[in-house]
Enzyme design. Structure first.
Site, PDB file in Angstrom:
ATOM      1  CB  SER A 132     -18.463 148.183  26.709  1.00 27.35           C
ATOM      2  OG  SER A 132     -19.290 147.694  25.696  1.00 27.35           O
ATOM      3  CE1 TYR A 157     -23.211 149.293  30.346  1.00 29.67           C
ATOM      4  CE2 TYR A 157     -23.082 148.927  27.973  1.00 29.67           C
ATOM      5  CZ  TYR A 157     -22.619 148.683  29.248  1.00 29.67           C
ATOM      6  OH  TYR A 157     -21.548 147.834  29.437  1.00 29.67           O
ATOM      7  CE  LYS A 161     -19.554 149.971  31.321  1.00 25.09           C
ATOM      8  NZ  LYS A 161     -18.970 149.652  32.629  1.00 25.09           N
TER       9      LYS A 161
HETATM   10  P1  NAD Z   1     -23.408 141.775  35.961  1.00 25.41           P
HETATM   11  O1  NAD Z   1     -24.651 142.595  36.111  1.00 25.41           O
HETATM   12  O2  NAD Z   1     -23.530 140.309  35.907  1.00 25.41           O
HETATM   13  O3  NAD Z   1     -22.395 142.146  37.141  1.00 25.41           O
HETATM   14  C1  NAD Z   1     -22.348 143.410  37.745  1.00 25.41           C
HETATM   15  C2  NAD Z   1     -22.402 143.190  39.254  1.00 25.41           C
HETATM   16  O4  NAD Z   1     -22.294 144.449  39.898  1.00 25.41           O
HETATM   17  C3  NAD Z   1     -23.700 142.556  39.722  1.00 25.41           C
HETATM   18  O5  NAD Z   1     -23.403 141.444  40.552  1.00 25.41           O
HETATM   19  C4  NAD Z   1     -24.399 143.662  40.497  1.00 25.41           C
HETATM   20  O6  NAD Z   1     -25.146 143.151  41.593  1.00 25.41           O
HETATM   21  C5  NAD Z   1     -23.234 144.504  40.955  1.00 25.41           C
HETATM   22  N1  NAD Z   1     -23.535 145.916  41.161  1.00 25.41           N
HETATM   23  C6  NAD Z   1     -24.020 146.807  40.268  1.00 25.41           C
HETATM   24  N2  NAD Z   1     -24.092 148.020  40.828  1.00 25.41           N
HETATM   25  C7  NAD Z   1     -23.635 147.898  42.100  1.00 25.41           C
HETATM   26  C8  NAD Z   1     -23.454 148.798  43.174  1.00 25.41           C
HETATM   27  N3  NAD Z   1     -23.751 150.098  43.077  1.00 25.41           N
HETATM   28  N4  NAD Z   1     -22.947 148.332  44.333  1.00 25.41           N
HETATM   29  C9  NAD Z   1     -22.635 147.027  44.472  1.00 25.41           C
HETATM   30  N5  NAD Z   1     -22.773 146.127  43.485  1.00 25.41           N
HETATM   31  C10 NAD Z   1     -23.277 146.565  42.306  1.00 25.41           C
HETATM   32  O7  NAD Z   1     -22.640 142.340  34.674  1.00 25.41           O
HETATM   33  P2  NAD Z   1     -21.381 141.733  33.905  1.00 25.41           P
HETATM   34  O8  NAD Z   1     -21.863 141.213  32.614  1.00 25.41           O
HETATM   35  O9  NAD Z   1     -20.586 140.891  34.790  1.00 25.41           O
HETATM   36  O10 NAD Z   1     -20.620 143.105  33.593  1.00 25.41           O
HETATM   37  C11 NAD Z   1     -19.559 143.571  34.414  1.00 25.41           C
HETATM   38  C12 NAD Z   1     -19.028 144.868  33.844  1.00 25.41           C
HETATM   39  O11 NAD Z   1     -18.599 144.668  32.510  1.00 25.41           O
HETATM   40  C13 NAD Z   1     -20.029 146.010  33.804  1.00 25.41           C
HETATM   41  O12 NAD Z   1     -19.348 147.206  34.087  1.00 25.41           O
HETATM   42  C14 NAD Z   1     -20.489 146.003  32.359  1.00 25.41           C
HETATM   43  O13 NAD Z   1     -20.940 147.256  31.948  1.00 25.41           O
HETATM   44  C15 NAD Z   1     -19.221 145.607  31.650  1.00 25.41           C
HETATM   45  N6  NAD Z   1     -19.428 144.972  30.337  1.00 25.41           N
HETATM   46  C16 NAD Z   1     -20.233 143.874  30.227  1.00 25.41           C
HETATM   47  C17 NAD Z   1     -20.432 143.280  28.990  1.00 25.41           C
HETATM   48  C18 NAD Z   1     -21.355 142.107  28.823  1.00 25.41           C
HETATM   49  O14 NAD Z   1     -21.793 141.843  27.703  1.00 25.41           O
HETATM   50  N7  NAD Z   1     -21.684 141.346  29.864  1.00 25.41           N
HETATM   51  C19 NAD Z   1     -19.770 143.797  27.868  1.00 25.41           C
HETATM   52  C20 NAD Z   1     -18.939 144.903  28.021  1.00 25.41           C
HETATM   53  C21 NAD Z   1     -18.772 145.487  29.263  1.00 25.41           C
HETATM   54  C1  WQD Z   2     -25.801 139.944  19.699  1.00 25.37           C
HETATM   55  C2  WQD Z   2     -26.433 139.742  18.326  1.00 25.37           C
HETATM   56  C3  WQD Z   2     -28.534 140.872  17.998  1.00 25.37           C
HETATM   57  C4  WQD Z   2     -30.839 138.621  20.918  1.00 25.37           C
HETATM   58  C5  WQD Z   2     -24.594 144.091  23.887  1.00 25.37           C
HETATM   59  C6  WQD Z   2     -24.407 145.552  24.259  1.00 25.37           C
HETATM   60  C7  WQD Z   2     -22.942 145.894  24.248  1.00 25.37           C
HETATM   61  C8  WQD Z   2     -22.138 144.920  25.106  1.00 25.37           C
HETATM   62  C9  WQD Z   2     -22.411 143.511  24.726  1.00 25.37           C
HETATM   63  C10 WQD Z   2     -21.990 145.743  27.359  1.00 25.37           C
HETATM   64  C11 WQD Z   2     -27.041 141.021  17.749  1.00 25.37           C
HETATM   65  C12 WQD Z   2     -28.699 139.368  17.951  1.00 25.37           C
HETATM   66  C13 WQD Z   2     -29.804 139.059  20.127  1.00 25.37           C
HETATM   67  C14 WQD Z   2     -31.953 137.978  20.306  1.00 25.37           C
HETATM   68  C15 WQD Z   2     -30.897 138.272  18.162  1.00 25.37           C
HETATM   69  N1  WQD Z   2     -22.509 145.010  26.487  1.00 25.37           N
HETATM   70  N2  WQD Z   2     -29.834 138.887  18.768  1.00 25.37           N
HETATM   71  N3  WQD Z   2     -31.927 137.821  18.941  1.00 25.37           N
HETATM   72  O1  WQD Z   2     -26.091 143.846  21.091  1.00 25.37           O
HETATM   73  O2  WQD Z   2     -23.847 142.874  20.412  1.00 25.37           O
HETATM   74  O3  WQD Z   2     -24.099 143.891  22.588  1.00 25.37           O
HETATM   75  O4  WQD Z   2     -23.826 143.269  24.775  1.00 25.37           O
HETATM   76  O5  WQD Z   2     -21.159 146.592  27.254  1.00 25.37           O
HETATM   77  O6  WQD Z   2     -22.830 147.188  24.731  1.00 25.37           O
HETATM   78  O7  WQD Z   2     -25.088 146.356  23.308  1.00 25.37           O
HETATM   79  O8  WQD Z   2     -25.212 141.721  22.177  1.00 25.37           O
HETATM   80  O9  WQD Z   2     -26.157 139.538  22.764  1.00 25.37           O
HETATM   81  O10 WQD Z   2     -27.698 141.539  22.632  1.00 25.37           O
HETATM   82  O11 WQD Z   2     -26.747 140.604  20.547  1.00 25.37           O
HETATM   83  O12 WQD Z   2     -30.935 138.099  16.945  1.00 25.37           O
HETATM   84  O13 WQD Z   2     -32.940 137.586  20.971  1.00 25.37           O
HETATM   85  O14 WQD Z   2     -27.523 138.841  18.473  1.00 25.37           O
HETATM   86  O15 WQD Z   2     -29.318 141.497  17.030  1.00 25.37           O
HETATM   87  O16 WQD Z   2     -26.805 141.026  16.391  1.00 25.37           O
HETATM   88  P1  WQD Z   2     -24.862 143.135  21.452  1.00 25.37           P
HETATM   89  P2  WQD Z   2     -26.503 140.824  22.116  1.00 25.37           P
END
Ligand code: NAD
Ligand code: WQD
Length: 355
Positions: A132, A157, A161
């Protein structure tokens, strides 16, 4: 007997029922791969599998297993010939991780060590890991490239990562290891599959901006609060690199395919659009593409928010021959389509349940 049909490659997708995982399973099928999903649905809904079964030409298999459970995971590795692993399974809620760091460290680290241990045991060398942009912490420059110094993460969190990345780096130097890893640092994934059949399903009130906007616009929750408009940015609101989830899903296939033919033991890529969009710009675009009026007010800053960040994408563009194709407007339109379909499906279910 280890199963592989017609020479089709099997890809183990942990967390494959989740938001990014489900879109990647669809993209894998499109490119001729079979997904073996391991997900215990702790943060997803089984209905995702219905959408995937309609969309995927090559139907995915799924196993409801906790992937921190080494014994259960070993069955999958024993039974199927696996050609690569994409490891999504993790907890991802920043705020929750501050209250429950133990859960986050356990799930996010243990699942990774179980996966790599079994990969080495069964001679599987291709791993793509979900990292991330959170690993950069609050960066000094707004455009970050992969070699940018890491600041301390602002949440447990984020630390999981950073630690996951460091673990894979140590592993890549171990003489006992055959796992080649590609670390993808996602920026802000938004949107849904253009069909509206799969999308994001957050539990409870969403923390992330786009799910909040969609649920608010459709009337499920109250008006949006914009967290601060007095930042040092052009319109005072924070700036992010919002990437369409289908583009992000495709980056995983590019990473995997590069890895099949590469000797590199570890590679790291930013996956973003390379463009910054402010919170207000995103709101205006949402109103423009959907024709809806979004009610919002401006509240105080949210603690720990990064002011402005977007990806330098030169490395991923060049080495993986991947770039984002969709615009933020496309992503918002698709997120809205998904949101409308979800409410419609749930209202029918509600009527059936109340008969
Ligand atoms: P998500 O929660 O929608 O998907 C994760 C899935 O993993 C879920 O379906 C959950 O049920 C499953 N899961 C979690 N722990 C488990 C376990 N121990 N055994 C089996 N299943 C398990 O999340 P996402 O948004 O799809 O994110 C996927 C990956 O990407 C994560 O590693 C997250 O940290 C990373 N990531 C997400 C974002 C984002 O903004 N969505 C940004 C950067 C990185
Ligand atoms: C985006 C912008 C908020 C909600 C998060 C994790 C990051 C990564 C991606 C996993 C920000 C603003 C939001 C609201 C708002 N995930 N906001 N009102 O914070 O960039 O990133 O998701 O790895 O680690 O921190 O994403 O969608 O929460 O916010 O004004 O109700 O929207 O302040 O500027 P963020 P977000």
């Amino acid at each position: 007997q280890r199963h592989m049909k017609n020479g089709i490659k099997n890809i183990l997708v942990t967390g494959g029922a989740g938001y990014i995982g489900s879109h990647t399973v669809e993209a894998l099928s499109e490119k001729g791969y079979k997904s073996i999903i391991v997900d215990d649905f702790r943060n997803s809904d089984k209905s995702v599998m219905e959408g995937l079964n309609i969309l995927c030409k090559i139907k995915p298999l799924y196993f409801e297993i906790d992937c921190t459970d080494e014994k259960l995971m070993r069955f999958i590795f024993k039974y199927y010939k696996i050609d690569g692993v994409i490891h999504f399974a993790a907890y991802k809620a920043v705020g929750e991780s501050i209250d429950k760091p133990d859960l986050y460290f356990h799930n996010n680290i243990q699942s990774l060590t179980v996966v790599t241990k079994l990969m080495n045991e069964f001679g599987i060398s291709n791993l793509v890991f979900s990292s991330s942009c959170t690993v950069y912490g609050q960066p000094d420059s707004v455009e970050v490239s992969e070699d940018q110094e890491h600041k301390p993460a602002s949440s447990p969190y984020g630390y999981t990562k950073q630690v996951g990345e460091q673990y894979l780096d140590f592993l890549s130097k171990s003489s006992q290891n055959i796992v080649k890893s590609t670390l993808l640092r996602y920026f802000n994934p938004i949107g849904a599959h253009p069909s509206g059949l799969i999308g994001e399903l957050p539990n409870g009130v969403p923390n992330n901006l786009v799910p909040y906007i969609c649920q608010s616009a459709i009337g499920l929750i109250g008006p949006l609060t914009v967290f601060g408009n007095d930042y040092d940015t052009p319109d005072g609101t924070c700036v992010r690199d919002f990437i369409h989830v289908v583009d992000l899903a495709n980056a995983h296939i590019a990473a995997l395919e590069k890895q099949f033919s590469s000797e590199a033991s570890i590679s790291i890529y930013n996956v973003g659009t390379g463009k910054g969009t402010s919170v207000l710009e995103l709101i205006n675009t949402f109103e423009m593409v959907t024709g809806e009026t979004l009610l919002y007010n401006v509240g105080p800053r949210r603690e720990g928010d990064i002011v402005k960040i977007y990806a330098n994408t030169q490395k991923v563009n060049k080495e993986l021959a991947w770039k984002s194709e969709y615009t933020v407007a496309d992503a918002l339109l698709h997120a809205w389509k998904w949101q409308k379909q979800l409410v419609y499906k749930r209202s029918i279910q509600y009527k059936i349940d109340s008969l």
